[in-house]
Design an enzyme around this catalytic site. Structure first.
Site, short mmCIF file in Angstrom:
data_model
loop_
_atom_site.label_atom_id
_atom_site.label_comp_id
_atom_site.label_asym_id
_atom_site.label_seq_id
_atom_site.Cartn_x
_atom_site.Cartn_y
_atom_site.Cartn_z
N SER A 1 61.66 54.71 11.13
CA SER A 1 61.54 55.12 12.72
C SER A 1 62.49 54.32 13.84
CB SER A 1 60.18 54.75 13.03
OG SER A 1 59.21 55.99 12.68
N LYS B 1 64.66 56.65 15.58
CA LYS B 1 64.18 57.54 16.77
C LYS B 1 64.91 57.28 17.86
CE LYS B 1 59.70 58.78 14.73
NZ LYS B 1 59.28 58.04 13.60
N TYR C 1 64.37 65.46 9.78
CA TYR C 1 63.87 64.13 10.10
C TYR C 1 63.69 63.32 9.19
CZ TYR C 1 59.75 61.22 11.37
OH TYR C 1 58.95 60.28 11.31
N TYR D 1 54.54 51.09 17.63
CA TYR D 1 53.34 51.70 17.08
C TYR D 1 52.40 51.55 18.34
CZ TYR D 1 56.26 52.30 12.90
OH TYR D 1 57.44 52.48 12.29
N VAL E 1 58.99 51.48 9.40
CA VAL E 1 57.99 51.16 8.38
C VAL E 1 58.91 50.55 7.05
CG1 VAL E 1 56.01 52.51 8.94
CG2 VAL E 1 57.91 53.63 7.42
N1 GLU Z 1 59.63 58.74 7.80
C1 GLU Z 1 58.32 57.99 8.24
C2 GLU Z 1 57.38 58.98 8.57
O1 GLU Z 1 57.66 59.97 9.31
C3 GLU Z 1 58.73 57.23 9.46
C4 GLU Z 1 57.84 56.39 9.76
C5 GLU Z 1 57.92 55.18 10.77
O2 GLU Z 1 59.13 54.43 10.31
O3 GLU Z 1 57.48 54.92 11.68
O4 GLU Z 1 56.49 58.82 8.10
#
Ligand code: GLU
Length: 316
Positions: free
Chosen positions: A70, A73, A202, A252, A270
């Site tokens: 993530s 992002k 994604y 998060y 994650v």
């Molecule tokens: N590819 C992971 C998902 O979409 C990313 C999650 C993350 O790092 O927050 O679940």
């Protein structure tokens, strides 16, 4: 903001951070839906600091590539804000902390398909959709952006950021929840591309492999008024705004706890990485794969709290 870089100097301090925080035993968890992440040794720990004056300090496994997940992002949002269509993006995604899990379906349903922010999965899917409207392979566009910002040399692709296509395929096979989010968005009219294509793209963005050193360098523009390692990325205002969203939405459902402990804008993945910015001074990337209950790197968060306390680096 003052920097109290008393002895030891930064290079030695990072070495000490690694000695103190590299995990000695297997605590925490790894996500169940991404098979690749379960294969990473629990005691990996790296940290890198890229300064606005052009220096890079690092210690531990700072040159070992890991799955950025993530953290991607932050960079897709930056790319979306570079274009002339950013006003349209902000009509499709909000800028409020979600207070729910990053992949929650409930809130999206209740709020009629408008995600709370670009750093939860639903919001990131909208950002990807926005990018794909102009560039169908947004993941490769992101890879090129990151390679440039990380200062990786042309022609030495094996040492620069790369997409782990096998890891992406493994995650895609277990992406029911992200597909559900994408179909919800589509149903509410907030996705222009096919749901399956957006999720695939994604997941490939999340599967980009980079080291702490590369990520710290790539994120430097966020600490440097939008000025990257190879030219301007964003205006100072846009860079400030991304930092604000990192502070309120980047960790998060633990943004408050992270602000309390570390006091800096950050974005977590994650894969165990955390990118943090110290406005005007540096970008920091720490990586340790095992996660706490909220999905943030256990040892990485502890190390950043320690580093912030010992340097005085904080926005507060
Ligand atoms: N590819 C992971 C998902 O979409 C990313 C999650 C993350 O790092 O927050 O679940």
């Amino acid at each position: 903001m003052s920097t109290t870089l008393s002895a030891p100097p930064l290079g030695l301090l990072l070495g000490d951070i690694v000695r103190r925080h590299r995990p000695q035993k297997k605590e925490g968890t790894v996500p169940g839906n991404i098979p690749f992440l379960a294969t990473v040794p629990f005691d990996r720990f790296g940290i890198a600091v890229a300064t606005t004056s052009g220096e890079v300090f690092s210690s531990g496994d700072a040159n070992v590539p890991f799955s950025i997940q993530s953290i991607s992002k932050v960079f897709t949002l930056a790319m979306a804000l570079q274009g002339s269509r950013s006003a349209r993006l902000w009509s499709r995604v909000l800028r409020e902390p979600s207070g729910t899990a990053f992949n929650s379906l409930v809130q999206l349903e209740a709020e009629h398909g408008i995600p709370r922010n670009p750093f939860i999965n639903a919001g990131a899917l909208v950002v990807t959709d926005h990018l794909m409207e102009e560039t169908p392979d947004a993941a490769t566009q992101l890879l090129q952006f990151l390679t440039k910002q990380a200062g990786a040399e042309e022609g030495t692709a094996s040492h620069g950021p790369s997409i782990d296509e096998a890891a992406a395929a493994g995650e895609l096979a277990g992406s029911s929840r992200n597909l559900a989010l994408a179909h919800f968005l589509k149903d509410f009219g907030n996705l222009t591309q096919p749901a399956e294509s957006v999720v695939e793209n994604y997941v490939r963005q999340c599967s980009i492999m980079m080291s702490c050193v590369q990520l710290a360098k790539a994120g430097l523009f966020l600490a440097n008024d939008g000025q990257g390692t190879s030219g301007r990325v964003l205006s100072p205002s846009e860079a400030k705004r991304i930092g604000s969203i990192m502070l309120t939405c980047g960790m998060y459902d633990a943004a408050g706890e992270f602000a309390y402990r570390v006091g800096l804008p950050g974005k977590s993945g994650v894969g165990g990485g955390i990118l943090v910015i110290v406005p005007g001074q540096c970008a920091i990337c720490v990586w340790s794969p095992r996660l706490d209950a909220k999905g943030n790197s256990l040892a990485g968060t502890a190390a950043l709290a320690d580093l912030s306390d010992r340097t005085g680096w904080s926005v507060f």
